[in-house]
Design a protein around this motif. Structure first.
Motif, PDB file in Angstrom:
ATOM      1  N   ALA A 240      60.407  74.281  85.528  1.00 36.50           N
ATOM      2  CA  ALA A 240      59.829  73.435  86.575  1.00 36.50           C
ATOM      3  C   ALA A 240      60.318  72.001  86.444  1.00 36.50           C
ATOM      4  CB  ALA A 240      58.309  73.487  86.503  1.00 36.50           C
ATOM      5  N   THR A 241      60.403  71.501  85.219  1.00 32.63           N
ATOM      6  CA  THR A 241      60.872  70.137  84.991  1.00 32.63           C
ATOM      7  C   THR A 241      62.337  69.989  85.381  1.00 32.63           C
ATOM      8  OG1 THR A 241      59.298  69.898  83.161  1.00 32.63           O
ATOM      9  CG2 THR A 241      61.115  68.322  83.260  1.00 32.63           C
ATOM     10  N   MET A 242      63.124  70.999  85.066  1.00 31.74           N
ATOM     11  CA  MET A 242      64.546  70.957  85.404  1.00 31.74           C
ATOM     12  C   MET A 242      64.771  71.086  86.915  1.00 31.74           C
ATOM     13  SD  MET A 242      66.042  73.368  82.333  1.00 31.74           S
ATOM     14  CE  MET A 242      67.699  73.366  83.027  1.00 31.74           C
ATOM     15  N   ALA A 243      63.943  71.904  87.561  1.00 32.33           N
ATOM     16  CA  ALA A 243      64.149  72.193  88.989  1.00 32.33           C
ATOM     17  C   ALA A 243      63.499  71.172  89.911  1.00 32.33           C
ATOM     18  CB  ALA A 243      63.608  73.584  89.313  1.00 32.33           C
ATOM     19  N   ALA A 244      62.501  70.448  89.409  1.00 31.37           N
ATOM     20  CA  ALA A 244      61.714  69.549  90.255  1.00 31.37           C
ATOM     21  C   ALA A 244      62.560  68.569  91.065  1.00 31.37           C
ATOM     22  CB  ALA A 244      60.684  68.804  89.411  1.00 31.37           C
ATOM     23  N   PRO A 245      63.611  67.959  90.479  1.00 31.58           N
ATOM     24  CA  PRO A 245      64.405  67.020  91.292  1.00 31.58           C
ATOM     25  C   PRO A 245      65.189  67.704  92.413  1.00 31.58           C
ATOM     26  CG  PRO A 245      64.714  66.615  88.941  1.00 31.58           C
ATOM     27  CD  PRO A 245      64.018  67.943  89.070  1.00 31.58           C
ATOM     28  N   LEU A 246      65.473  69.000  92.257  1.00 35.44           N
ATOM     29  CA  LEU A 246      66.291  69.716  93.237  1.00 35.44           C
ATOM     30  C   LEU A 246      65.463  70.420  94.308  1.00 35.44           C
ATOM     31  CD1 LEU A 246      68.857  71.373  90.785  1.00 35.44           C
ATOM     32  CD2 LEU A 246      69.165  69.283  92.126  1.00 35.44           C
ATOM     33  N   LEU A 247      64.243  70.816  93.967  1.00 38.71           N
ATOM     34  CA  LEU A 247      63.444  71.622  94.892  1.00 38.71           C
ATOM     35  C   LEU A 247      63.218  70.951  96.247  1.00 38.71           C
ATOM     36  CD1 LEU A 247      60.781  73.200  92.505  1.00 38.71           C
ATOM     37  CD2 LEU A 247      62.712  74.332  93.619  1.00 38.71           C
ATOM     38  N   PRO A 248      62.909  69.644  96.310  1.00 39.88           N
ATOM     39  CA  PRO A 248      62.734  69.031  97.639  1.00 39.88           C
ATOM     40  C   PRO A 248      63.980  69.132  98.502  1.00 39.88           C
ATOM     41  CG  PRO A 248      61.787  67.631  95.946  1.00 39.88           C
ATOM     42  CD  PRO A 248      62.548  68.709  95.232  1.00 39.88           C
ATOM     43  N   ALA A 249      65.159  68.947  97.893  1.00 39.26           N
ATOM     44  CA  ALA A 249      66.407  69.042  98.665  1.00 39.26           C
ATOM     45  C   ALA A 249      66.642  70.459  99.167  1.00 39.26           C
ATOM     46  CB  ALA A 249      67.581  68.576  97.802  1.00 39.26           C
ATOM     47  N   VAL A 250      66.366  71.443  98.309  1.00 44.22           N
ATOM     48  CA  VAL A 250      66.534  72.845  98.705  1.00 44.22           C
ATOM     49  C   VAL A 250      65.579  73.192  99.835  1.00 44.22           C
ATOM     50  CG1 VAL A 250      66.269  75.236  97.945  1.00 44.22           C
ATOM     51  CG2 VAL A 250      67.386  73.568  96.445  1.00 44.22           C
ATOM     52  N   PRO A 283      56.861  63.666  97.372  1.00 41.51           N
ATOM     53  CA  PRO A 283      55.548  63.936  96.755  1.00 41.51           C
ATOM     54  C   PRO A 283      55.256  65.428  96.621  1.00 41.51           C
ATOM     55  CG  PRO A 283      55.284  63.021  98.970  1.00 41.51           C
ATOM     56  CD  PRO A 283      56.720  62.846  98.592  1.00 41.51           C
ATOM     57  N   TRP A 284      55.820  66.241  97.515  1.00 32.44           N
ATOM     58  CA  TRP A 284      55.677  67.696  97.349  1.00 32.44           C
ATOM     59  C   TRP A 284      56.250  68.137  96.010  1.00 32.44           C
ATOM     60  CZ3 TRP A 284      58.857  71.775  96.326  1.00 32.44           C
ATOM     61  CH2 TRP A 284      58.348  73.063  96.552  1.00 32.44           C
ATOM     62  N   GLY A 285      57.442  67.633  95.658  1.00 30.52           N
ATOM     63  CA  GLY A 285      58.054  67.981  94.381  1.00 30.52           C
ATOM     64  C   GLY A 285      57.242  67.477  93.200  1.00 30.52           C
ATOM     65  N   VAL A 286      56.677  66.270  93.330  1.00 33.00           N
ATOM     66  CA  VAL A 286      55.812  65.735  92.270  1.00 33.00           C
ATOM     67  C   VAL A 286      54.588  66.627  92.097  1.00 33.00           C
ATOM     68  CG1 VAL A 286      54.345  63.785  91.604  1.00 33.00           C
ATOM     69  CG2 VAL A 286      56.610  63.367  92.611  1.00 33.00           C
ATOM     70  N   GLY A 287      54.007  67.035  93.216  1.00 29.09           N
ATOM     71  CA  GLY A 287      52.840  67.919  93.151  1.00 29.09           C
ATOM     72  C   GLY A 287      53.181  69.259  92.547  1.00 29.09           C
ATOM     73  N   PHE A 288      54.353  69.803  92.895  1.00 33.06           N
ATOM     74  CA  PHE A 288      54.771  71.090  92.334  1.00 33.06           C
ATOM     75  C   PHE A 288      54.893  70.997  90.820  1.00 33.06           C
ATOM     76  CE2 PHE A 288      57.711  74.336  90.970  1.00 33.06           C
ATOM     77  CZ  PHE A 288      57.403  75.428  91.760  1.00 33.06           C
ATOM     78  N   LEU A 289      55.512  69.941  90.335  1.00 29.16           N
ATOM     79  CA  LEU A 289      55.664  69.774  88.891  1.00 29.16           C
ATOM     80  C   LEU A 289      54.304  69.639  88.214  1.00 29.16           C
ATOM     81  CD1 LEU A 289      57.594  69.454  86.516  1.00 29.16           C
ATOM     82  CD2 LEU A 289      57.671  67.000  87.001  1.00 29.16           C
ATOM     83  N   LYS A 290      53.401  68.901  88.834  1.00 25.42           N
ATOM     84  CA  LYS A 290      52.054  68.761  88.276  1.00 25.42           C
ATOM     85  C   LYS A 290      51.352  70.099  88.199  1.00 25.42           C
ATOM     86  CE  LYS A 290      47.667  66.317  88.950  1.00 25.42           C
ATOM     87  NZ  LYS A 290      46.926  65.363  89.803  1.00 25.42           N
ATOM     88  N   GLY A 291      51.467  70.893  89.256  1.00 23.95           N
ATOM     89  CA  GLY A 291      50.833  72.215  89.269  1.00 23.95           C
ATOM     90  C   GLY A 291      51.412  73.134  88.224  1.00 23.95           C
ATOM     91  N   ALA A 292      52.721  73.045  87.984  1.00 18.68           N
ATOM     92  CA  ALA A 292      53.377  73.893  86.992  1.00 18.68           C
ATOM     93  C   ALA A 292      52.973  73.521  85.574  1.00 18.68           C
ATOM     94  CB  ALA A 292      54.887  73.803  87.146  1.00 18.68           C
ATOM     95  N   TRP A 293      52.642  72.257  85.349  1.00 18.06           N
ATOM     96  CA  TRP A 293      52.294  71.788  84.015  1.00 18.06           C
ATOM     97  C   TRP A 293      50.801  71.933  83.695  1.00 18.06           C
ATOM     98  CZ3 TRP A 293      54.488  69.264  79.689  1.00 18.06           C
ATOM     99  CH2 TRP A 293      55.881  69.250  79.685  1.00 18.06           C
ATOM    100  N   GLU A 294      49.994  72.277  84.669  1.00 14.93           N
ATOM    101  CA  GLU A 294      48.542  72.226  84.484  1.00 14.93           C
ATOM    102  C   GLU A 294      48.038  73.138  83.364  1.00 14.93           C
ATOM    103  OE1 GLU A 294      47.049  72.944  88.389  1.00 14.93           O
ATOM    104  OE2 GLU A 294      46.720  70.814  88.765  1.00 14.93           O
TER     105      GLU A 294
END
Length: 298
Positions: A240-250, A283-294
């Protein structure tokens, strides 16, 4: 008998249009309308004064949509339960389209398409529409689906009750979890694009951005539970940490690709919405990373 169930919270700006659209349906058989409401604004008053024929359930405390829908189904009498949201308006033949397919086919769930119900020049609303409903455009062909959201779906009552209704533990994607259970039990969901509703979206930028962060967080939570596309990423903090910067673009590219193919008019006429969509996916990507780390790795 057909039942229409609507969850509601502080819907005074939209509830009248929603109910008016339901009162004027072309369906040539009896149907009832039930609103399960936990508002603290004028929503209950509007319903009682302008729509006395509507059955109103009012909760004193804010109630999640899944629990509200369950309460509405419990009060209802229909053998087919149709769901729509309080910020939506139904096309005149919405019920006719859903019920007709239920009468002729054995699908456990049938849902329809979503149109943008906001003013046509609001690019924030168009960005919200693109972000949330790219998979439910009216231009798509009919066919089986894994999921259709509860703003436009119907179930055979016996199936809904057999599965125990929506589980509020998974709010606000309790519909995604319910439809997963339905398919796991052998049930099928059918998409009919001619059954259309018009969804009103957030029209202010700050509200849209805040909502996108929450959506990203909830998406990661659900992917940690359900084995859907992206689950492997959401279940691993490292991935999730590695993918977070790319997920919004994808996600942005996939969305634009879909609209170029099926709704090119949106791309042509609302190019500003593409920029707002890209902005909202940060912010969607930030939220995704937060959810993955919870809760750590699965």
């Amino acid at each position: 008998m057909i039942s229409v169930v609507i969850p509601s919270y502080n819907s005074e700006k939209t509830i009248a249009r929603c109910l008016l659209s339901l009162k004027t349906q072309t369906l040539d058989e009896e149907y009832e309308i039930i609103v399960a409401d936990s508002s603290h604004d004028r929503t209950p008053q509007i319903i009682r004064e302008r729509f006395p024929e509507v059955q109103l359930i009012h909760f004193e405390k804010k109630t999640d949509p899944g629990s509200a829908r369950n309460a509405g189904v419990k009060l209802s009498k229909g053998e087919i339960i149709c769901f729509i949201d309080s910020d939506c308006e139904a096309a005149p033949d919405w019920l006719d389209q859903l019920v007709s397919v239920h009468r002729h086919y054995a699908y456990e769930a049938i849902g329809g398409a979503v149109e943008n119900g906001n003013e046509q020049d609001n690019n924030v609303a168009w960005a919200g529409y693109m972000a949330e409903f790219r998979e439910f455009l009216p231009q798509y062909p009919p066919g089986e689906r894994e999921h259709i959201p509860t703003c436009n779906i119907s179930y055979k009552r016996q199936v809904f009750e057999k599965l125990g209704g929506f589980n509020p533990r998974y709010y606000p994607q309790e519909d995604l979890e319910f439809n997963y259970r339905l398919r796991q039990s052998g049930g099928k969901i059918f998409f009919i694009p001619s059954a259309k509703i018009y969804h009103n979206h957030r029209s202010e930028l700050h509200s849209f951005l805040r909502h996108q962060k929450r959506v990203g967080q909830i998406t990661a939570r659900m992917l940690r539970i359900l084995p859907l596309e992206g689950s492997a990423i959401a279940r691993s903090r490292l991935l999730a940490t590695m993918a977070a910067p790319l997920l919004p673009a994808v996600k942005w590219w996939r969305t634009v690709h879909v609209f170029r193919r099926w709704r090119a008019d949106v791309i042509r006429n609302h190019s500003g919405a593409l920029f707002i969509l890209a902005l909202g996916l940060i912010p969607w990507g930030v939220g995704f990373l937060k959810g993955a780390w919870e809760a750590g790795d699965v």
